[in-house]
Enzyme design. Structure first.
Site, PDB file in Angstrom:
ATOM      1  N   LYS A   1     -11.519-141.244  13.402  1.00 12.43           N
ATOM      2  CA  LYS A   1     -10.120-141.574  13.671  1.00 12.43           C
ATOM      3  C   LYS A   1      -9.738-142.909  13.056  1.00 12.43           C
ATOM      4  O   LYS A   1     -10.387-143.925  13.284  1.00 12.43           O
ATOM      5  CB  LYS A   1      -9.863-141.590  15.174  1.00 12.43           C
ATOM      6  CG  LYS A   1      -8.392-141.768  15.534  1.00 12.43           C
ATOM      7  CD  LYS A   1      -8.145-141.480  17.002  1.00 12.43           C
ATOM      8  CE  LYS A   1      -6.690-141.661  17.377  1.00 12.43           C
ATOM      9  NZ  LYS A   1      -6.403-141.226  18.771  1.00 12.43           N
TER      10      LYS A   1
ATOM     11  N   ARG B   1     -11.330-130.499  18.074  1.00 11.85           N
ATOM     12  CA  ARG B   1     -12.567-131.184  17.715  1.00 11.85           C
ATOM     13  C   ARG B   1     -13.275-130.393  16.610  1.00 11.85           C
ATOM     14  O   ARG B   1     -13.224-129.167  16.586  1.00 11.85           O
ATOM     15  CB  ARG B   1     -13.522-131.289  18.921  1.00 11.85           C
ATOM     16  CG  ARG B   1     -12.981-132.097  20.091  1.00 11.85           C
ATOM     17  CD  ARG B   1     -13.014-133.582  19.798  1.00 11.85           C
ATOM     18  NE  ARG B   1     -12.637-134.360  20.965  1.00 11.85           N
ATOM     19  CZ  ARG B   1     -11.391-134.717  21.270  1.00 11.85           C
ATOM     20  NH1 ARG B   1     -10.388-134.338  20.483  1.00 11.85           N
ATOM     21  NH2 ARG B   1     -11.132-135.434  22.351  1.00 11.85           N
TER      22      ARG B   1
ATOM     23  N   ARG C   1      -1.733-140.951  23.394  1.00  8.99           N
ATOM     24  CA  ARG C   1      -1.384-139.634  23.918  1.00  8.99           C
ATOM     25  C   ARG C   1      -1.864-139.469  25.361  1.00  8.99           C
ATOM     26  O   ARG C   1      -2.913-139.969  25.744  1.00  8.99           O
ATOM     27  CB  ARG C   1      -2.050-138.580  23.011  1.00  8.99           C
ATOM     28  CG  ARG C   1      -1.558-137.157  23.191  1.00  8.99           C
ATOM     29  CD  ARG C   1      -2.214-136.300  22.137  1.00  8.99           C
ATOM     30  NE  ARG C   1      -1.932-134.881  22.337  1.00  8.99           N
ATOM     31  CZ  ARG C   1      -2.796-133.908  22.114  1.00  8.99           C
ATOM     32  NH1 ARG C   1      -4.017-134.203  21.689  1.00  8.99           N
ATOM     33  NH2 ARG C   1      -2.467-132.655  22.296  1.00  8.99           N
TER      34      ARG C   1
END
Length: 320
Positions: free
Chosen positions: A183, A318, A118
């Site tokens: 992640k 976050r 991204r």
């Protein structure tokens, strides 16, 4: 495109995880031991963990399962399946060929020299330990119909991984997969087309399968791999076939029901649903409690001022 055939043949010979002498490798490939040494250094720069023991030769730290189109196609129908072991970017490869691709065409790679995520960030792509997959899809309903598609793709990948035993995999708005708040995978959707015409989409994903700690040392956020999320790690060819099949099915469903038909599935998988989070919007930080998504794909954030939707490419979420 640079010829990597000798290096790829060398990887195939080492993939059994056994020791091979430089002399034997050189004889098999018709090159000198010195040339083998030079190729080994390049392979190490690609992220392959190869070591040498005096008197025994070279070995990979562990056995390596290489991607194989025949094994994948034995498990799933996929028109236009390409495996390009070493590539700049699987997404860019399909973008450059949009007008020539059948619906659902897929490009796979073992190693990306210029993988991207991204906002143009580099996507770390070591050889053979992860899965780098891009798929072409045409949306006749146009570019507006692609809004929120990264959420739908996230649902598809999470459900596919859960079907393979990774029960704890979750989605993170707008384009990541998480496991235990770390992640696991990223999604990048790139689009071409004109207003009033069909949208041509390239849907890319990078999934950490068995990437070692040292390979991910440069990543600036907490990450994990599928090996930690599964009791028994599926073979990468099975993994690729399952993801391709799930993406095909899910994109066909999306064309019928739109994003609204996926809201319940998203909320079931949402890593941060009903948890305190913060949104980074440029220099601004907004804190609140995540309450899922709406029919436009916006994140719903509950603050002291009430429930407000947030959407856009420059917002990062976050946990608090």
């Amino acid at each position: 495109m640079k010829d990597h055939s000798t290096r790829l043949a060398l990887v195939a010979m080492l993939s059994d995880g056994q020791f091979h002498s430089g002399e034997a490798l050189g004889e098999s490939l018709g090159i000198s031991r010195a040339a083998i040494s030079k190729h080994i250094k390049v392979l190490q720069s690609w992220g392959l963990d190869i070591y040498r023991v005096q008197g025994k030769g070279y070995s990979l730290a562990s056995k390596l399962e290489l991607l194989d189109c025949d094994k994948i196609l034995a498990q799933v129908k996929c028109p236009g399946l390409e495996l390009i072991p070493v590539i700049d970017s699987t997404n860019q490869h399909l973008l450059d060929r949009v007008g020539q691709l059948p619906q659902g065409a897929v490009c796979l790679a073992e190693y990306q020299e210029a993988g991207r995520g991204r906002r143009g960030r580099q996507w770390l792509s070591p050889f053979g330990t992860n899965l780098y997959l891009s798929m072409y899809w045409r949306l006749d309903a146009g570019m507006a119909a692609a809004m929120g598609l990264s959420l739908v793709v996230g649902v598809a990948i999470a459900e596919a991984l859960q079907s393979l035993g990774a029960d704890g995999v979750k989605v993170k708005w707008p384009n990541d997969l998480y496991y235990q708040d770390k992640k696991l995978a990223g999604i990048l959707i790139e689009m071409t087309g004109q207003a009033g015409d069909a949208a041509h989409l390239v849907i890319g994903m990078g999934l950490n399968v068995a990437m070692a700690e040292q390979e991910g040392s440069g990543i600036d956020q907490a990450w994990t791999n599928l090996a930690r999320a599964c009791d028994g790690l599926p073979e990468r060819n099975q993994l690729a076939a399952t993801l391709i099949q799930q993406l095909h099915q899910t994109l066909e469903q999306y064309e019928q029901v739109g994003l609204e038909g996926f809201i319940e599935r998203w909320n079931r998988l949402d890593n941060f649903l009903d948890r305190p989070v913060k949104l980074l919007i440029g220099e601004r930080v907004v804190e609140g409690v995540a309450r899922g998504i709406n029919s436009q794909g916006a994140l719903l954030l509950e603050t002291e001022q009430g429930l407000k939707p947030y959407i856009g490419g420059e917002i990062s979420l976050r946990g608090c």
